[in-house]
Structures are given as C-alpha cells and as structure tokens.
Design a protein around this motif. Sequence first.
Motif, short mmCIF file in Angstrom:
data_model
loop_
_atom_site.label_atom_id
_atom_site.label_comp_id
_atom_site.label_asym_id
_atom_site.label_seq_id
_atom_site.Cartn_x
_atom_site.Cartn_y
_atom_site.Cartn_z
N THR A 90 8.82 4.87 -3.36
CA THR A 90 7.49 4.31 -3.55
C THR A 90 7.64 2.83 -3.90
O THR A 90 8.74 2.29 -3.86
CB THR A 90 6.73 5.07 -4.66
OG1 THR A 90 5.36 4.63 -4.69
CG2 THR A 90 7.35 4.84 -6.03
N GLY A 107 0.79 -1.22 0.00
CA GLY A 107 0.00 0.00 0.00
C GLY A 107 0.82 1.27 0.00
O GLY A 107 0.28 2.37 -0.06
N GLU A 139 -0.62 -1.68 -9.32
CA GLU A 139 -1.39 -2.00 -10.52
C GLU A 139 -1.20 -0.93 -11.60
O GLU A 139 -1.44 0.26 -11.37
CB GLU A 139 -2.88 -2.13 -10.17
CG GLU A 139 -3.75 -2.67 -11.30
CD GLU A 139 -3.47 -4.13 -11.60
OE1 GLU A 139 -3.66 -4.54 -12.76
OE2 GLU A 139 -3.05 -4.86 -10.68
N PHE A 161 1.53 0.22 -12.94
CA PHE A 161 2.60 1.18 -12.67
C PHE A 161 3.29 1.63 -13.95
O PHE A 161 3.41 2.84 -14.21
CB PHE A 161 3.61 0.58 -11.70
CG PHE A 161 4.81 1.45 -11.45
CD1 PHE A 161 4.74 2.49 -10.54
CD2 PHE A 161 6.00 1.25 -12.13
CE1 PHE A 161 5.85 3.33 -10.33
CE2 PHE A 161 7.10 2.06 -11.92
CZ PHE A 161 7.02 3.11 -11.02
N LYS A 191 1.05 2.49 -5.56
CA LYS A 191 0.04 1.83 -6.38
C LYS A 191 0.73 0.95 -7.41
O LYS A 191 1.30 1.44 -8.39
CB LYS A 191 -0.84 2.87 -7.06
CG LYS A 191 -2.02 2.28 -7.81
CD LYS A 191 -2.89 3.37 -8.42
CE LYS A 191 -4.05 2.77 -9.21
NZ LYS A 191 -4.88 3.83 -9.85
#
Length: 354
Positions: A244, A159, A164, A166, A162
Amino acid sequence: MTVPPELADIPRLSAWLDAHVPELGDGPLVVEQLHGGTSNVILTLNRGGRDMVLRRPPAVPPPGSEKGVLREARVLSALGGTDVPHPYCHGSCADPGVIGAPFYVMERVEGWAAELRDGKIYNRPPFDRAPSEYGIAYALVDGLVALANVDYKAVGLEGFGKVEGFLERQVDRWEGQLRSYAERYGYAYREIPGFTYARDWLRANIPDDFRPGIIHGDVGTPNALFAFDRPARLAALIDWELSTIGDPLIDLAWFTNKLRDEDRPDDIDPYALYPIANFPTRQELARFYAAGTGRDLSHFDYYCVLALYKGGCILEYKVAQSAAGVLSPETGRFFDRLVTSNFAKAEQLCRKAG
C-alpha cells in the motif's frame, strides 16, 4: 504437480496468453502447480521457452484475495523501470471468466528463499552461517532502500493507499482487529501485558515528519529471492499482496524488530525467527537505510514499537484459533509466546524512549 481444472482452463488461458503475453511463446501450454496456499495459488507456465509464473486466488478464495491479486499486479507493473528488485509483470486479467478468478502473469525469478520450519527461519547454504549470513539482512534492506526512494506518484500509484492520517489510524486499526477475534472465534478477550502501555505510548508519540511511500507490507527473507552466488544479493522482493502507500519505515521496523539491539548485543531473543546471532543489529541496518534514503530516523523507536504492536495484534488470531479448537493447543502456546514477547518488548522500547 498436476493442476486441477478449476485452477486453469488451458484453452481459455492459452487464448488469453496469445493476445496479452506473446513473449511466452506459441507452443502447447504446459501448466504446473508450484505452490498452493490458502491465500494464493502459484502456477508455472511454459510454451517451449522460459517459464513464467501465474498467480491467482485458490478455487475457494478467502475474502479480499481477488482484489489482492490485482493490487499485486498493479504495484509490480508500477515498479517496472525502477531499481527495486521485483518480478516483472507481463500482464493481468480481472475477468474471472478466463480461468475462474482474476490473475496475473510475471517472470520467474531465479533465486532461493529462506524457509520457515519449526518456528525458525533457515537460509540456504552457504548463507546459513557466518560470514555469508551477515550479508542477507543488508541485501534485503538494500531492496527497501530502493523501494523507499521510488516516487509513488510518478509511477502511477497515487490513490493506491490512503495517505492522509496514515500513522494516526494505525493504533486503532490494529486494536480493532485484535478485539474482533473474540467475536470471530468465540474466545475470551484477554488483557496482554504491555499492550495498553504500547498503545497509549504510540498515540502520544506520533512523529510529525511523515513521508509517504510504497510499503511492501510483509518484509522478511521468506518473502524474498536471493541470488545463488556470493556475496548475498537480493534478486526480487515477492508476495506483494499487503502492499500500500504509507510510511516505508514500517517495513524496515517490521524486519528489524526482532534483531539484536546494539546496546545489548548479547541479549538474543529466544523466540526470534531469524538467526540473529549472525545478523547485524537493528541500529546498524537503520543507519544503512538512512544513508541510502536520506530519511531522518530519529523516531525509529516509534516505528519499532508500532511494528511490534501490529505484529502482536495480528498474531493473536492464532491464539484465538487455538482456543476455539481450530488449531492445536501446542500451536496456541507457540503463538502466545510470540504475542506476549512482542508486547513485552514494545513496552520495554517505549520506556527506554521515554
């Protein structure tokens, strides 16, 4: 350097440290400013023993900086116990009532960082010349290998980004940022040679073997600390504000995209930041990374193009600021060369890859 009172309320900070970072000690708190930038301020803390470091946004924080500080604290905390060289995070505080902004406290790592001066990156002697300089790139990539091998879910970072879609989002994201400068700075959007070709090629060649992992986001020797003794050894990756969850190969490409190509080892980019004559080629580093991570680098050219494209889109804001009178014309010309070089090299790589 004297710390302005708006950056650290000594009594409140002392009380917070008593409760959350007792390992710093219990003596009178001495706070000094180590660095003060536009995105973050770095303070040293001492209570009679070893220094620690506090990182917080400036008194007038830019948008997103408060959230960014807490994201840094989260990823550094998650990396504790891994093989990734990083500063240990002793604690973080989201309450701006303590010192006026969120902050975190980390260990002060001993080491040296490269310096950016006059558009070039300089290493500390004796790492500023062969043969010692050659190991710097390998030392940094060794840290990226360790980072790529971390299971981000196992360390609590599910989390954090993101995952999905990317790679599918990257091209439009950076093009959107590039086009936003016209409205933000009031300069005429320009067509940059190589931009459209690279954009369309990236959209048509998205790899199908995406493996998510932790991304540092701004990999380079100025954002790393190296041990003082030889051979070159990475002491810590620092400045995690852009971290990230995504494709770690972007970090590798970001660092290597200005290095020599082994097909043309004597072709040295005149605008390269790094002393690349004494650095390995990007392919050498890619093979080293692949051996350490087990990742398939058959699509590495894609990531190199994406890194060049992303860098060009980001750096164009300096050209826009110059056109708007925020920066000098000389600065604008310098960044114009970097931007046009990025997109020219991106198109060249696209055509070579087919």
